[in-house]
Design a protein around this motif. Structure first.
Motif, mmCIF file in Angstrom:
data_model
loop_
_atom_site.group_PDB
_atom_site.id
_atom_site.type_symbol
_atom_site.label_atom_id
_atom_site.label_comp_id
_atom_site.label_asym_id
_atom_site.label_seq_id
_atom_site.Cartn_x
_atom_site.Cartn_y
_atom_site.Cartn_z
ATOM 1 N N GLN A 1 0.861 -1.178 0.000
ATOM 2 C CA GLN A 1 0.000 0.000 0.000
ATOM 3 C C GLN A 1 0.902 1.233 0.000
ATOM 4 N N ASN B 1 -12.040 -0.496 0.950
ATOM 5 C CA ASN B 1 -10.830 0.311 0.994
ATOM 6 C C ASN B 1 -10.718 1.071 -0.331
ATOM 7 N N LEU B 2 -10.939 2.367 -0.253
ATOM 8 C CA LEU B 2 -10.840 3.164 -1.484
ATOM 9 C C LEU B 2 -9.371 3.318 -1.849
ATOM 10 N N ASP C 1 -3.236 4.181 -1.844
ATOM 11 C CA ASP C 1 -4.427 4.258 -0.993
ATOM 12 C C ASP C 1 -5.090 5.632 -1.118
ATOM 13 N N LEU D 1 -7.236 6.733 1.404
ATOM 14 C CA LEU D 1 -7.546 7.107 2.788
ATOM 15 C C LEU D 1 -8.949 6.738 3.269
ATOM 16 N N LEU D 2 -9.957 7.106 2.513
ATOM 17 C CA LEU D 2 -11.317 6.888 3.005
ATOM 18 C C LEU D 2 -11.686 5.405 2.942
ATOM 19 N N ASP D 3 -12.332 4.933 3.992
ATOM 20 C CA ASP D 3 -12.753 3.530 4.064
ATOM 21 C C ASP D 3 -14.204 3.482 4.518
HETATM 22 MG MG MG Z 1 -7.809 2.887 3.341
#
Ligand code: MG
Length: 196
Positions: free
Chosen positions: A14, A97-98, A113, A115-117
């Motif tokens: 990641q 997992n965006l 990655d 960040l937003l999940d």
């Molecule tokens: Mg994430």
């Protein structure tokens, strides 16, 4: 394109801002033109300590989740659907997992990655996670407001599409698979110029 065989060891790496921030050994459960499924078993990984919006270093982390995590990724999708299980083996939740679409590397799979999940319970209740990190990335000038908005929109699209259940909720790893080594293989941190 060469696909990987079930049971093959890979590294799931990641990245954030083009730098490694989490490197986890994985075992391929399925890999083909429509789906890549990688199981992240318990064991040793490398994870960032420090400030993702500033500077960070990678250190050892012992990944303890008893049943590991299964990541399902479809080519071109801007998210992976992670599967979590309780210690007793019952299904716990999906985790959106965006991320940018996967890239195949010599070591396995890399992705940037976003960040937003989104955590999604089996009854369909969901909650976003790490919205504050997206805000902080905008405040720090790492993301533009437009990119942050696009990431949020992608989250909305996934929630609307409801790509669950996936059919993998009762999946179990093949007991015959060799576990990954305690130490990550040489080259684990090499970033190459990559092609799909
Ligand atoms: Mg994430």
């Amino acid at each position: 394109m060469t696909f990987r065989r079930p049971g093959e060891h890979v590294l799931v790496r990641q990245l954030f801002r083009g730098r490694l921030w989490n490197v986890t050994p994985g075992i391929v459960a399925r890999d083909g033109p429509e789906l890549t499924a990688v199981w992240l078993p318990p064991g040793t990984a490398k994870a960032a300590t420090g400030d993702l919006l500033g500077d960070w270093a990678l250190g050892d982390r012992i990944w303890k989740r008893r049943h590991g995590i299964l990541r399902l990724t479809r080519p071109g999708d801007r998210y992976s659907l992670l599967h979590f299980w309780h210690d007793d083996g019952s299904f716990q939740a999906w985790y959106v997992n965006l991320e940018q679409p996967h890239r195949r590397s010599a070591a396995g799979f890399d992705f940037e990655d976003e960040l937003l999940d989104i955590w999604v319970e089996p009854d369909g209740k969901w909650r976003r996670r790490d919205e504050d990190e997206v805000e902080a990335a905008v405040a720090a000038g790492v993301y533009t407001g437009e990119r942050a908005a696009e990431i949020r929109r992608e989250g909305e699209r996934v929630l609307e599409a409801e790509p669950w259940p996936s059919g993998w909720e009762d999946w179990r790893p093949d007991p015959g698979w060799q576990p990954p080594q305690q130490q990550l293989p040489p080259g684990w941190d090499a970033l190459e110029s990559q092609k799909l």
